[in-house]
Motif scaffolding. Structure first.
Motif, PDB file in Angstrom:
ATOM      1  N   LEU A 122       0.820  -1.203   0.000  1.00  0.00           N
ATOM      2  CA  LEU A 122       0.000   0.000   0.000  1.00  0.00           C
ATOM      3  C   LEU A 122       0.858   1.259   0.000  1.00  0.00           C
ATOM      4  O   LEU A 122       0.433   2.306  -0.486  1.00  0.00           O
ATOM      5  N   ALA A 123       2.073   1.161   0.562  1.00  0.00           N
ATOM      6  CA  ALA A 123       2.950   2.331   0.590  1.00  0.00           C
ATOM      7  C   ALA A 123       3.230   2.824  -0.822  1.00  0.00           C
ATOM      8  O   ALA A 123       3.146   4.026  -1.106  1.00  0.00           O
ATOM      9  N   THR A 124       3.573   1.892  -1.718  1.00  0.00           N
ATOM     10  CA  THR A 124       3.804   2.287  -3.109  1.00  0.00           C
ATOM     11  C   THR A 124       2.492   2.440  -3.858  1.00  0.00           C
ATOM     12  O   THR A 124       2.332   3.353  -4.664  1.00  0.00           O
ATOM     13  N   GLY A 125       1.550   1.531  -3.586  1.00  0.00           N
ATOM     14  CA  GLY A 125       0.289   1.555  -4.321  1.00  0.00           C
ATOM     15  C   GLY A 125      -0.510   2.817  -4.076  1.00  0.00           C
ATOM     16  O   GLY A 125      -0.933   3.499  -5.023  1.00  0.00           O
ATOM     17  N   LEU A 126      -0.727   3.165  -2.795  1.00  0.00           N
ATOM     18  CA  LEU A 126      -1.516   4.356  -2.487  1.00  0.00           C
ATOM     19  C   LEU A 126      -0.799   5.633  -2.904  1.00  0.00           C
ATOM     20  O   LEU A 126      -1.444   6.623  -3.264  1.00  0.00           O
ATOM     21  N   SER A 127       0.534   5.610  -2.865  1.00  0.00           N
ATOM     22  CA  SER A 127       1.253   6.795  -3.346  1.00  0.00           C
ATOM     23  C   SER A 127       0.995   7.007  -4.833  1.00  0.00           C
ATOM     24  O   SER A 127       0.905   8.151  -5.299  1.00  0.00           O
ATOM     25  N   ASN A 128       0.858   5.903  -5.577  1.00  0.00           N
ATOM     26  CA  ASN A 128       0.549   6.015  -7.003  1.00  0.00           C
ATOM     27  C   ASN A 128      -0.915   6.345  -7.259  1.00  0.00           C
ATOM     28  O   ASN A 128      -1.272   6.741  -8.372  1.00  0.00           O
ATOM     29  N   VAL A 129      -1.756   6.161  -6.243  1.00  0.00           N
ATOM     30  CA  VAL A 129      -3.148   6.612  -6.337  1.00  0.00           C
ATOM     31  C   VAL A 129      -3.227   8.111  -6.072  1.00  0.00           C
ATOM     32  O   VAL A 129      -3.921   8.852  -6.768  1.00  0.00           O
ATOM     33  N   VAL A 130      -2.503   8.567  -5.063  1.00  0.00           N
ATOM     34  CA  VAL A 130      -2.607   9.950  -4.594  1.00  0.00           C
ATOM     35  C   VAL A 130      -1.709  10.905  -5.374  1.00  0.00           C
ATOM     36  O   VAL A 130      -2.147  11.973  -5.826  1.00  0.00           O
ATOM     37  N   ALA A 131      -0.427  10.526  -5.544  1.00  0.00           N
ATOM     38  CA  ALA A 131       0.556  11.477  -6.079  1.00  0.00           C
ATOM     39  C   ALA A 131       0.333  11.865  -7.541  1.00  0.00           C
ATOM     40  O   ALA A 131       0.333  13.067  -7.856  1.00  0.00           O
ATOM     41  N   PRO A 132       0.179  10.906  -8.486  1.00  0.00           N
ATOM     42  CA  PRO A 132       0.052  11.331  -9.884  1.00  0.00           C
ATOM     43  C   PRO A 132      -1.114  12.284 -10.160  1.00  0.00           C
ATOM     44  O   PRO A 132      -0.920  13.279 -10.901  1.00  0.00           O
ATOM     45  N   PRO A 133      -2.334  12.049  -9.623  1.00  0.00           N
ATOM     46  CA  PRO A 133      -3.387  13.043  -9.871  1.00  0.00           C
ATOM     47  C   PRO A 133      -3.046  14.427  -9.311  1.00  0.00           C
ATOM     48  O   PRO A 133      -3.312  15.451  -9.950  1.00  0.00           O
ATOM     49  N   ILE A 134      -2.456  14.459  -8.104  1.00  0.00           N
ATOM     50  CA  ILE A 134      -2.085  15.753  -7.515  1.00  0.00           C
ATOM     51  C   ILE A 134      -1.015  16.439  -8.354  1.00  0.00           C
ATOM     52  O   ILE A 134      -1.133  17.621  -8.709  1.00  0.00           O
ATOM     53  N   PHE A 135       0.038  15.711  -8.692  1.00  0.00           N
ATOM     54  CA  PHE A 135       1.120  16.308  -9.479  1.00  0.00           C
ATOM     55  C   PHE A 135       0.652  16.666 -10.889  1.00  0.00           C
ATOM     56  O   PHE A 135       1.109  17.645 -11.474  1.00  0.00           O
ATOM     57  N   GLY A 136      -0.251  15.862 -11.445  1.00  0.00           N
ATOM     58  CA  GLY A 136      -0.804  16.185 -12.754  1.00  0.00           C
ATOM     59  C   GLY A 136      -1.559  17.497 -12.738  1.00  0.00           C
ATOM     60  O   GLY A 136      -1.419  18.336 -13.644  1.00  0.00           O
ATOM     61  N   LEU A 137      -2.367  17.708 -11.692  1.00  0.00           N
ATOM     62  CA  LEU A 137      -3.108  18.968 -11.559  1.00  0.00           C
ATOM     63  C   LEU A 137      -2.151  20.135 -11.337  1.00  0.00           C
ATOM     64  O   LEU A 137      -2.363  21.228 -11.877  1.00  0.00           O
ATOM     65  N   ILE A 138      -1.095  19.915 -10.541  1.00  0.00           N
ATOM     66  CA  ILE A 138      -0.106  20.975 -10.318  1.00  0.00           C
ATOM     67  C   ILE A 138       0.540  21.393 -11.633  1.00  0.00           C
ATOM     68  O   ILE A 138       0.682  22.591 -11.932  1.00  0.00           O
ATOM     69  N   LEU A 139       0.929  20.420 -12.449  1.00  0.00           N
ATOM     70  CA  LEU A 139       1.622  20.739 -13.695  1.00  0.00           C
ATOM     71  C   LEU A 139       0.716  21.407 -14.723  1.00  0.00           C
ATOM     72  O   LEU A 139       1.189  22.182 -15.558  1.00  0.00           O
ATOM     73  N   ASN A 140      -0.581  21.109 -14.683  1.00  0.00           N
ATOM     74  CA  ASN A 140      -1.509  21.672 -15.665  1.00  0.00           C
ATOM     75  C   ASN A 140      -2.322  22.844 -15.130  1.00  0.00           C
ATOM     76  O   ASN A 140      -3.237  23.320 -15.806  1.00  0.00           O
ATOM     77  N   PHE A 141      -1.983  23.365 -13.919  1.00  0.00           N
ATOM     78  CA  PHE A 141      -2.847  24.402 -13.349  1.00  0.00           C
ATOM     79  C   PHE A 141      -2.762  25.714 -14.123  1.00  0.00           C
ATOM     80  O   PHE A 141      -3.657  26.546 -14.044  1.00  0.00           O
ATOM     81  N   GLN A 142      -1.697  25.892 -14.918  1.00  0.00           N
ATOM     82  CA  GLN A 142      -1.587  27.066 -15.788  1.00  0.00           C
ATOM     83  C   GLN A 142      -1.794  26.718 -17.260  1.00  0.00           C
ATOM     84  O   GLN A 142      -1.516  27.517 -18.131  1.00  0.00           O
ATOM     85  N   GLY A 143      -2.318  25.528 -17.503  1.00  0.00           N
ATOM     86  CA  GLY A 143      -2.409  25.012 -18.862  1.00  0.00           C
ATOM     87  C   GLY A 143      -1.303  23.999 -19.074  1.00  0.00           C
ATOM     88  O   GLY A 143      -1.152  23.057 -18.287  1.00  0.00           O
TER      89      GLY A 143
END
Length: 422
Positions: A369-390
């Motif tokens: 779960l340490a790796t699995g949940l991090s891959n559930v939580v982190a990519p959507p958050i980082f994806g939104l961060i990277l696209n927040f200005q387009g």
């Protein structure tokens, strides 16, 4: 009443060839995972979306599919704990997951890649490789003697990185050379061969425990959430590892977009060649630190090594955005890789020290779960961060690395305060 299969005699010490061959699953699994995570999946998503949405869609896809894979991993781990098959406790699940993963790995070859095909392929690959992994993960606690677990974990980390090297230096290089069909065929071939070798090598040691009981389907979900009262800090350790892997998983999936955005390498063939150079350099560093840290942890304890590695990654992350050329990028990527290599081996060894042996499959799945949940939580958050200005920008990547550094620092604090230095 059916007879319990014969239980192997306790093993005091395993030979080095046995330790090596019972670690080969990590080689094949990472020939699958690493090329997908570093290059194939980001490019497949990019080619079926737009610059303003690619990071968000990539993050959402990784998060959703990983969530499903986590459930499959935990359930498969529980089932393997209760398996009474004459073919072994873990091997039926190990081989079954491999066989079911193969068709999904071949989908991009059999059909023209669309966003739907990309999603189905990644979902099936994630779920069924994680089913196999659920049967492989507890083998470290099943039959590896405690005094050899650091060495075994180091070998597993080494094979993880070797698989990544084959994936980056071979599979990714084939993509750069426009040999994409061959690359997609080699991925399941490596996974199949190494999984079968691992299953063969563990045949003498893969036996049900004497008191193992049949698991009724009605009790499966109940058992999934039943935990022992005394966990010796196990779940604090899992939480600390989760924070570490938030940082690791973030850059793993979005590093290609950094190269495109900040280093301005946008041609996909040149981009793939750049990933080969960066990936092989990073993996060489990780291999050295992985095996060295695994051996060292048997002598000085594991927790403090993990803490030091997490703090190193936090510092590197905070200064990473000054990497505007490929040479500086290579230096920072190598430092990141040194930290990841240490964590890769020592984290696994400490996990095997903490899990209850009778339910190693379930608890190693919890550890996943340490790796699995991090891959559930982190990519959507980082994806939104990277696209927040387009489309991604330098500003969005600075914020990206600040969030990663906070996660690494938080993990170090949790480990320091809640986990003993085993």
């Amino acid at each position: 009443m059916s007879a319990v299969p014969e239980v192997a005699e306790p093993v005091k010490r395993l030979s080095m060839p046995t330790l090596i061959m019972t670690s080969t699953f990590n080689l094949g699994a990472n020939v699958v995972w690493i090329p997908y995570n570093l290059l194939l999946l980001p490019l497949l998503v990019q080619n079926t979306t737009t610059p303003a949405t690619k990071a968000t869609i990539l993050g959402a896809l990784v998060g959703i599919t990983t969530c499903v894979a986590i459930v499959a991993n935990v359930l498969a781990g529980i089932i393997s704990d209760h398996t009474r098959s004459r073919f072994g406790r873990r091997r039926p699940i190990l081989i079954g997951g491999m066989l079911l993963a193969i068709p999904f790995l071949l989908l991009p070859v059999l059909f023209r890649p669309t966003l739907l095909i990309v999603c189905l392929s990644y979902l099936g690959m994630q779920v069924f490789t994680n089913v196999s992994a659920a049967a492989f993960q507890p083998t470290l606690a099943d039959f590896i003697p405690p005094e050899q677990r650091g060495v075994s974990a180091g070998l597993k980390g080494l094979f993880t990185l070797a698989g990544a090297a084959i994936g980056v230096g071979g599979i990714t290089a084939l993509f750069a050379a426009n040999q994409r069909v061959l690359a997609y065929l080699l991925i399941p071939l490596f996974f199949t061969l190494t999984t079968l070798l691992n299953a063969f090598a563990m045949r003498k040691y893969d036996r049900p425990t004497p008191e193992v009981s049949h698991l009724k389907l009605g009790h499966l979900l109940v058992d999934m959430f039943r935990i022992q009262r005394r966990s010796n800090g196990f779940f604090w350790f899992i939480f600390g590892s989760f924070l570490i892997y938030i940082g690791v998983s973030g850059f793993q999936f979005f590093g290609v977009y950094y190269i495109e955005t900040i280093l301005h390498i946008t041609n996909q063939n040149i981009l793939a060649s750049t990933v080969v150079v960066v990936g092989l350099t990073s993996l060489l560093v990780s291999m050295v630190f992985s095996i060295g840290a695994g051996i060292l942890s048997d002598k000085v304890g594991r927790r403090n090594i993990i803490i030091a590695s997490a703090l190193l990654a936090a510092v590197v992350g905070l200064i990473f955005p000054i990497a505007r050329t490929l040479s500086i990028f290579l230096v920072f990527a190598a430092l990141y890789s040194a930290s990841s290599g240490v964590i890769l081996s020592v984290d696994t060894a400490l996990t095997s020290d903490l899990v209850p042996k009778k339910e190693a499959g379930k608890y190693m799945a919890y550890a996943n779960l340490a790796t699995g949940l991090s891959n559930v939580v982190a990519p959507p958050i980082f994806g939104l961060i990277l696209n927040f200005q387009g489309a991604p920008t330098l500003t969005s990547f600075i914020l990206f690395f600040i969030v990663s550094a906070v996660a690494y620092t938080g993990s170090a604090l949790v480990m320091l305060l809640k986990v003993s230095n085993r």
